[in-house]
Design an enzyme around this catalytic site. Structure first.
Site, PDB file in Angstrom:
ATOM      1  N   ARG A 152     -10.891  -5.094  -0.840  1.00 27.39           N
ATOM      2  CA  ARG A 152     -10.871  -4.683   0.766  1.00 27.39           C
ATOM      3  C   ARG A 152     -11.987  -4.089   1.228  1.00 27.39           C
ATOM      4  O   ARG A 152     -12.801  -3.079   0.862  1.00 27.39           O
ATOM      5  CB  ARG A 152      -9.686  -3.783   1.075  1.00 27.39           C
ATOM      6  CG  ARG A 152      -8.415  -4.520   0.723  1.00 27.39           C
ATOM      7  CD  ARG A 152      -7.151  -3.996   1.736  1.00 27.39           C
ATOM      8  NE  ARG A 152      -5.888  -4.243   1.032  1.00 27.39           N
ATOM      9  CZ  ARG A 152      -5.361  -5.343   1.215  1.00 27.39           C
ATOM     10  NH1 ARG A 152      -5.859  -6.265   1.842  1.00 27.39           N
ATOM     11  NH2 ARG A 152      -4.158  -5.696   0.427  1.00 27.39           N
ATOM     12  N   SER A 197      -7.872  -3.404  -3.883  1.00 29.87           N
ATOM     13  CA  SER A 197      -6.416  -3.212  -3.275  1.00 29.87           C
ATOM     14  C   SER A 197      -5.571  -2.585  -4.478  1.00 29.87           C
ATOM     15  O   SER A 197      -5.498  -3.011  -5.375  1.00 29.87           O
ATOM     16  CB  SER A 197      -6.099  -4.688  -2.794  1.00 29.87           C
ATOM     17  OG  SER A 197      -4.579  -4.707  -2.519  1.00 29.87           O
ATOM     18  N   SER A 202       8.697  -4.044   1.535  1.00 27.79           N
ATOM     19  CA  SER A 202       8.116  -3.910   2.842  1.00 27.79           C
ATOM     20  C   SER A 202       7.798  -5.132   3.538  1.00 27.79           C
ATOM     21  O   SER A 202       8.317  -5.899   4.081  1.00 27.79           O
ATOM     22  CB  SER A 202       6.875  -2.912   2.477  1.00 27.79           C
ATOM     23  OG  SER A 202       6.490  -2.411   3.674  1.00 27.79           O
TER      24      SER A 202
HETATM   25  C1  16G Z   1       1.398   0.584   0.043  1.00 31.63           C
HETATM   26  C2  16G Z   1       1.242   1.905   0.541  1.00 31.63           C
HETATM   27  C3  16G Z   1       0.678   2.168   1.956  1.00 31.63           C
HETATM   28  C4  16G Z   1      -0.956   1.588   1.870  1.00 31.63           C
HETATM   29  C5  16G Z   1      -0.852   0.119   1.378  1.00 31.63           C
HETATM   30  C6  16G Z   1      -2.395  -0.281   0.992  1.00 31.63           C
HETATM   31  C7  16G Z   1       3.016   3.416   0.383  1.00 31.63           C
HETATM   32  C8  16G Z   1       4.438   3.696   0.473  1.00 31.63           C
HETATM   33  N1  16G Z   1       2.623   2.204   0.881  1.00 31.63           N
HETATM   34  O1  16G Z   1       1.832  -0.237   1.018  1.00 31.63           O
HETATM   35  O2  16G Z   1       0.761   3.428   2.291  1.00 31.63           O
HETATM   36  O3  16G Z   1      -1.471   1.843   2.900  1.00 31.63           O
HETATM   37  O4  16G Z   1      -0.121   0.230   0.110  1.00 31.63           O
HETATM   38  O5  16G Z   1      -2.414  -1.275   0.340  1.00 31.63           O
HETATM   39  O6  16G Z   1       2.478   4.357  -0.283  1.00 31.63           O
HETATM   40  P1  16G Z   1      -3.701  -1.945  -0.318  1.00 31.63           P
HETATM   41  O7  16G Z   1      -3.999  -1.010  -1.387  1.00 31.63           O
HETATM   42  O8  16G Z   1      -3.256  -3.357  -0.579  1.00 31.63           O
HETATM   43  O9  16G Z   1      -5.022  -1.945   0.602  1.00 31.63           O
HETATM   44 MG    MG Z   2       6.858  -0.692   4.542  1.00 35.20          MG
END
Ligand code: 16G
Ligand code: MG
Length: 539
Positions: free
Chosen positions: A506, A499, A64
């Site tokens: 975060r 996170s 991603s």
């Molecule tokens: C991932 C998630 C996204 C979320 C992010 C938070 C999917 C497909 N992707 O990229 O939705 O906003 O994690 O990241 O579910 P974090 O836990 O590092 O804040």
């Molecule tokens: Mg993506």
């Protein structure tokens, strides 16, 4: 299961000793050079899941918005959803098993999940444009074939396109044709039908600048462009011909830095948007000629535009289908207030991560879900879809027109998962139908100033949360400290969470001014550092 063959093949995709990875919010992610064994084993696991569900399963190779050197993989369940939680655990076990334990883990999973090993398995595979993706996708294929699964490797696809393929295949083509052509045709037809209904010519609204993060979105949008060019002309930037994937561009960069991407020529008042590296996120923005400022239109405002438009159409057809909006704790307080108080729609808060929002959105006739960062879509229940299709045929004129619009909107949303291309077309259609400029859209409400920070701690799991991540349960004293800090500011709110994708905690804060939001975020970071085992330099 031919265990000897699996062992033999697995040795060609050996696991580096001692490496431990976890199936997180968006599958496995790591430096690409650590992932060969992960891919092979996810190929194996996909076959077991396919046998168990008697359905096609998807495997997407992407990281991603992560840097180009990273990669990742996630499995897609039968209706295009994220993998079921119990299988996430199996994935983690399988990937971390040392070579000699792999057979046992495979057998364990098969037994626990009552997998009929005689059942056929079919896997579809997609990958993004990272230099490492092609070889890693081949390792997935090796895993699939080692367990005797059949597969179709679609090659380069956006993540949502792969979800779409899975959904189509498991609904016997009812949702659409499981080809890239089928995807383009389905979405473009719905979009062109919708745009035709606009009353004015709306020409001045119909060109859009798109920052493709130097990723797969550029290739796919270019392929698709001529299917919808009657309704919209797109100008692509960061199309991968020069720049590096996600570097100083893309939806994640624009949202987190609140600045335009590099490589995009922006003139004031022009509508612009950014995709992320696998094209499942989108944010909009523009430069305002009045104040010269950059204005970000994030997932919250996208959800607001879409849900208000849906409400208008439902009012016209006079049906009491319930519309609900699902957000996360990151949703700007102004958006929640606007949705609840002005639009009078129920708003729910889910934990971060698409699967949590998706799940919650399924309880409504029409469930709109978006994360502030631009992940999201709209889910229509089967009953709502049938009702709308019926009304599109047998009602008086005005109602029929609204029902027909809704019918096309249902087709235009990728209901398997949030999709930047599909959402872009929905947004463009709605703006055209309403005759709105990007400023008019932006003016729905004003975002509260906010700040996000990261804090390094020795073990981020010491922080546990409740109430959809809005309250910290542990460590003791942290929530009380946050409450005291929040009280110092007006219109303020703050929360912390570990996170799911990075080894950090975060911090989010919002308040009546940018300075106050910054101060609050900083003070909360200090509290985390003090109470949750901060390491390295003090924030
Ligand atoms: C991932 C998630 C996204 C979320 C992010 C938070 C999917 C497909 N992707 O990229 O939705 O906003 O994690 O990241 O579910 P974090 O836990 O590092 O804040
Ligand atoms: Mg993506």
């Amino acid at each position: 299961m031919d265990l000897d063959a699996i062992t033999k093949h697995s040795a060609l995709h050996a696991k580096p000793n001692g490496l431990i990875l976890q199936y997180g919010t968006a599958g496995f992610r790591s430096k690409a050079e650590h992932l060969d064994h992960v891919m092979f084993r996810m190929g194996l696991l996909a076959v077991l899941r396919s046998k168990q569900t008697k359905s096609t399963i998807g495997v997407m190779v992407t990281a991603s918005h992560n840097p180009e050197e990273d990669n990742g993989v996630k499995l897609v369940d039968p209706l295009g959803e994220m993998l079921a939680p119990s299988w996430e655990e199996h994935a983690t076990c399988l990937v971390n098993a040392e070579e000699q334990d792999m057979q046992r883990v495979l057998i364990d999973i098969s037994e626990k999940e009552a997998v009929n090993l005689q059942q056929d398995a079919f896997i579809v595979i997609g990958r993004d444009t990272r230099p490492s993706s092609e070889k890693l996708a081949q390792s997935v294929v090796d895993g699939v074939t080692a367990l005797g699964g059949q597969f179709n490797d679609y090659g380069l696809l956006t993540t949502p396109q792969l979800h779409y393929m899975v959904y189509c295949r498991n609904t016997s083509g009812q949702y659409g044709k499981a080809t890239i052509e089928g995807y383009y045709q389905k979405l473009s037809k719905a979009f062109v039908e919708l745009s035709k209904q606009a009353s004015g010519n709306g020409n001045e609204y119909r060109s859009l600048k798109v920052d493709c993060a130097n990723g797969i979105g550029a290739l796919k949008l270019r392929e698709m462009e001529h299917y919808f060019s009657q309704g919209l002309s797109v100008q692509l930037f960061n199309d991968g011909t020069e720049g590096k994937l996600n570097h100083l561009c893309g939806a994640d960069f624009v949202k987190s830095h609140q600045t335009p991407p590099q490589g995009m020529e922006m003139k004031s008042n022009e509508r612009c948007c950014s995709f992320d590296g696998d094209a499942d996120r989108i944010v909009y923005y523009y430069l305002d000629d009045a104040d010269g400022h950059f204005h970000l239109i994030d997932g919250d405002k996208i959800a607001t535009l879409i849900s208000s438009f849906l409400k208008e159409l439902l009012l016209e057809i006079g049906e009491s289908l319930n519309v609900g909006v699902v957000q996360t704790a990151y949703a700007n307080g102004s958006s929640t207030r606007y949705l609840e108080e002005i639009m009078k729609v129920p708003v729910y808060c889910a934990k971060t991560g698409v699967k949590h929002l998706h799940h919650k959105a399924q309880v409504f006739d029409i469930g709109v879900y978006f994360e502030a960062n631009g992940h999201g879509t709209v889910l229509f229940s089967k009953a709502a879809e049938m009702k709308i299709k019926q009304l599109a045929n047998d009602l008086e004129d005005k109602k029929m027109k609204a029902a027909k619009l809704l019918e096309n909107i249902i087709d235009l949303f990728n209901q398997a998962v949030g999709d930047a291309i599909s959402n872009m077309l929905v947004i463009e259609a709605i703006l055209t139908l309403k005759g709105w400029t990007v400023q008019q859209w932006d003016a729905l409400y004003t975002d509260l100033p906010n700040r996000q920070l990261k804090v390094k701690v020795s073990d981020r799991q010491v922080i546990s949360t409740t109430d959809a991540e809005r309250q910290a349960v542990t460590p003791p004293g942290l929530q009380e400290a946050i409450n005291d800090l929040v009280k110092k500011y007006r219109l303020s709110r703050a929360f912390v969470r570990p996170s799911g994708t990075e080894d950090v905690v975060r911090v989010y804060a919002e308040a009546d001014s940018q300075e106050n939001a910054d101060n609050l975020a900083h003070e909360v970071s200090l509290a985390v550092y003090r109470l949750a085992g901060g390491i390295g330099e003090r924030p």
